[in-house]
Design a protein around this motif. Sequence first.
Motif: not given
Length: 250
Positions: A101-116, A123-128
């Motif tokens: 499939e066309a790859v779909f990746i999420i990168l997190c640039d210095s997210i510090e809050d564990p809840h975020n 959400t990423a898992e739900s969105a495929g």
Amino acid sequence: MGQTQQQEKEDIVVGRNSVIELLKGQRAIECVYICDDTPAKGQPISRIVAMAKEKGIPVKRVDEKKLEHMAPGLHHQGVAALAAAYEYSTLEDIFARAQGEAVFIILCDSIEDPHNLGAIIRTAESAGAHGIIIPKRGGVGLTPIVSKTSVGAVEHIPVVRVSNLVNTMEKLKEKGVWIYGADMDGQPWDKTDLKGNIALVIGSEGFGLSRLVKKTCDVILSLPRKGKINSLNASVAAGILMYEAVRQRG
């Protein structure tokens, strides 16, 4: 004691010899904490700091009160380490998960809050999405709080931890992936083609995308702001952009 507190305590390793043995092993380590007070000084502490830096593990200087809070009633000897709640995956794992499939990746640039971070993973898992990439330094890792907030999503989506986010972005480009960063001064989010091999980059809660990460992005996307607050919560912005990609990709 609540479940999260108990699990977090179990992932704390204290004592000089115990932390040294942890550093010798293969288990992923989020951070090493060193007490600045006099009892924590000496050759074993210097060795721990050197071992951590050699493996690219963040070292934080803290006071006695912080260590006592992390490991109440335990003889910490001025040092503690927080081990990852889950094992990290590799970049190859993400592409293998895409299975053509066309790859779909999420990168997190210095997210510090564990809840975020937990909410983004959920959400990423739900969105495929096929995987998450986070940096070793400057952001939270797979702590018990992240795991709990993700509501189990960490069990079902690869999370890769890299030493250099910019270098990883360049590797993704070499593989034909277009990098889209979320920031305030970009083009409209809903008028951009997100149907191919893509990676969405979400910046930190307080500062957004770091300078080099933003410069390395192919396209910057912006969400409209009608109120007086000039930014959205990181996980909310990530969710909006992820589901725009879902909508376009059918």
